[in-house]
Motif scaffolding. Sequence first.
Motif, mmCIF file in Angstrom:
data_model
loop_
_atom_site.group_PDB
_atom_site.id
_atom_site.type_symbol
_atom_site.label_atom_id
_atom_site.label_comp_id
_atom_site.label_asym_id
_atom_site.label_seq_id
_atom_site.Cartn_x
_atom_site.Cartn_y
_atom_site.Cartn_z
ATOM 1 N N GLN A 1 24.599 34.510 41.568
ATOM 2 C CA GLN A 1 24.928 34.465 43.083
ATOM 3 C C GLN A 1 25.907 33.811 43.493
ATOM 4 O OE1 GLN A 1 20.653 34.184 44.490
ATOM 5 N NE2 GLN A 1 21.140 35.895 45.608
ATOM 6 N N ALA A 2 27.075 34.532 44.401
ATOM 7 C CA ALA A 2 28.240 33.308 44.641
ATOM 8 C C ALA A 2 28.832 34.246 45.805
ATOM 9 C CB ALA A 2 29.294 33.137 43.332
ATOM 10 N N GLN A 3 29.881 33.580 46.269
ATOM 11 C CA GLN A 3 30.746 34.388 47.308
ATOM 12 C C GLN A 3 31.863 35.275 46.758
ATOM 13 O OE1 GLN A 3 30.033 34.697 50.854
ATOM 14 N NE2 GLN A 3 28.156 33.673 49.720
ATOM 15 N N ILE A 4 32.188 34.608 45.715
ATOM 16 C CA ILE A 4 33.479 35.437 45.050
ATOM 17 C C ILE A 4 32.987 35.487 43.370
ATOM 18 C CG2 ILE A 4 35.857 35.706 44.342
ATOM 19 C CD1 ILE A 4 36.452 34.105 47.048
ATOM 20 N N ILE A 5 33.125 36.670 42.737
ATOM 21 C CA ILE A 5 32.826 36.653 41.282
ATOM 22 C C ILE A 5 33.974 37.598 40.892
ATOM 23 C CG2 ILE A 5 31.686 37.462 39.427
ATOM 24 C CD1 ILE A 5 28.885 36.653 40.753
ATOM 25 N N GLU A 6 34.947 37.271 39.735
ATOM 26 C CA GLU A 6 35.924 37.898 39.198
ATOM 27 C C GLU A 6 35.354 38.508 37.994
ATOM 28 O OE1 GLU A 6 40.491 37.755 39.664
ATOM 29 O OE2 GLU A 6 40.076 37.115 37.451
ATOM 30 N N TYR A 7 35.068 39.544 37.402
ATOM 31 C CA TYR A 7 34.566 39.843 36.019
ATOM 32 C C TYR A 7 35.809 40.702 35.426
ATOM 33 C CZ TYR A 7 31.545 41.309 32.335
ATOM 34 O OH TYR A 7 30.999 41.536 31.079
ATOM 35 N N ASN A 8 35.849 40.192 34.415
ATOM 36 C CA ASN A 8 36.963 40.788 33.167
ATOM 37 C C ASN A 8 36.048 41.487 32.158
ATOM 38 O OD1 ASN A 8 38.743 41.345 30.899
ATOM 39 N ND2 ASN A 8 40.116 40.011 31.745
ATOM 40 N N GLN A 9 36.273 42.851 32.248
ATOM 41 C CA GLN A 9 35.317 43.688 31.247
ATOM 42 C C GLN A 9 35.748 43.630 29.831
ATOM 43 O OE1 GLN A 9 34.417 47.598 32.833
ATOM 44 N NE2 GLN A 9 34.648 48.500 30.555
ATOM 45 N N ASP A 10 36.896 43.647 29.557
ATOM 46 C CA ASP A 10 37.459 43.348 28.166
ATOM 47 C C ASP A 10 36.827 41.870 27.547
ATOM 48 O OD1 ASP A 10 38.734 45.793 27.999
ATOM 49 O OD2 ASP A 10 40.729 45.107 28.954
ATOM 50 N N LEU B 1 34.500 45.264 47.028
ATOM 51 C CA LEU B 1 34.791 45.194 45.784
ATOM 52 C C LEU B 1 36.212 45.677 45.414
ATOM 53 C CD1 LEU B 1 32.938 45.984 42.507
ATOM 54 C CD2 LEU B 1 34.867 47.528 43.370
ATOM 55 N N ILE B 2 36.809 45.106 44.609
ATOM 56 C CA ILE B 2 38.343 45.780 43.977
ATOM 57 C C ILE B 2 38.126 45.770 42.693
ATOM 58 C CG2 ILE B 2 40.895 45.464 44.228
ATOM 59 C CD1 ILE B 2 40.706 43.639 46.576
ATOM 60 N N TYR B 3 38.553 47.089 42.291
ATOM 61 C CA TYR B 3 38.255 47.346 40.599
ATOM 62 C C TYR B 3 39.741 47.815 40.061
ATOM 63 C CZ TYR B 3 36.933 49.038 36.087
ATOM 64 O OH TYR B 3 36.906 49.364 34.771
ATOM 65 N N LYS C 1 40.620 46.489 33.938
ATOM 66 C CA LYS C 1 39.499 46.615 33.656
ATOM 67 C C LYS C 1 38.799 45.158 34.357
ATOM 68 C CE LYS C 1 39.119 50.185 31.225
ATOM 69 N NZ LYS C 1 38.290 51.433 31.898
ATOM 70 N N ILE C 2 39.282 44.689 35.534
ATOM 71 C CA ILE C 2 39.144 43.586 36.275
ATOM 72 C C ILE C 2 38.363 43.814 37.715
ATOM 73 C CG2 ILE C 2 39.793 41.429 37.397
ATOM 74 C CD1 ILE C 2 41.754 41.108 35.008
ATOM 75 N N ALA C 3 37.538 43.443 37.852
ATOM 76 C CA ALA C 3 36.743 43.723 39.007
ATOM 77 C C ALA C 3 36.547 42.266 39.823
ATOM 78 C CB ALA C 3 35.390 44.293 38.836
#
Length: 240
Positions: free
Chosen positions: A121-130, A94-96, A101-103
């Motif tokens: 479930q996936a190999q890569i997920i980019e989540y934008n908290q905003d 994980l990189i945050y 606010k992007i993980a």
Amino acid sequence: MKKFNKAAALLILSLTSFAFAEKITFSANKMSGVAGNKNSITTLKGNAKVNTKSMDINADYIELSGKDFRMIKAEGNVVGKNTESNLDFSCGRLIYDRETKIATLENDVKLTDIDNDVVAQAQIIEYNQDSEIAVMQIKINLTQKDNVCTSAYAIYKKNEQILEMSGNPKIVQNGDTFRAQTIKLDMDSQEITLSGRVKGSVVTTAKEEEQAVENSENAEESQKETSAEDSPKEEGEKNE
């Protein structure tokens, strides 16, 4: 500037980040690094934990870097929670970025939206908290209510409860299967929109089959009765 190179059963530090106006707390079995300058790097090893205002992260190894520990990188048995979005997660890496606010979660990622009972479930997920948007890539499997969704690429919009899929997307809903070049699922209404090379198959239940047979038999019976009623009338017309 503060230097530390400590090894202990449990080392706990609590610092206030003025740049992001939040408190960051971290602990580990072993800690080393330099804090206080622009290029500072601090490493946590063994039962490493980091807590910010919105993120709880646990891993075998965690690295804090940048001014006021802007970047958090975790590796090995990563598990945690985004407390503001109410999301649980697990992954290999994980990189945050605490400023954007992007993980970015990688390697056997599992993301659970507790509020909406969605598991992705996936190999890569980019989540934008905003924006509350998750971009998913490679071997995606998302479940929600009676839907099992698979594809190579997908965008999950948490606030809108919309899932957009491409890359050989497929949705299985109560045994019915839908395929297309792109698929959009409204998770609230359960409406599915298919675009390009649409394919599908619908499973008819035994009850539906019985109803269909009954309807067909009733229709045939009704037709026979109608024919029987018309026959005398035609005979009478001929006699006249």
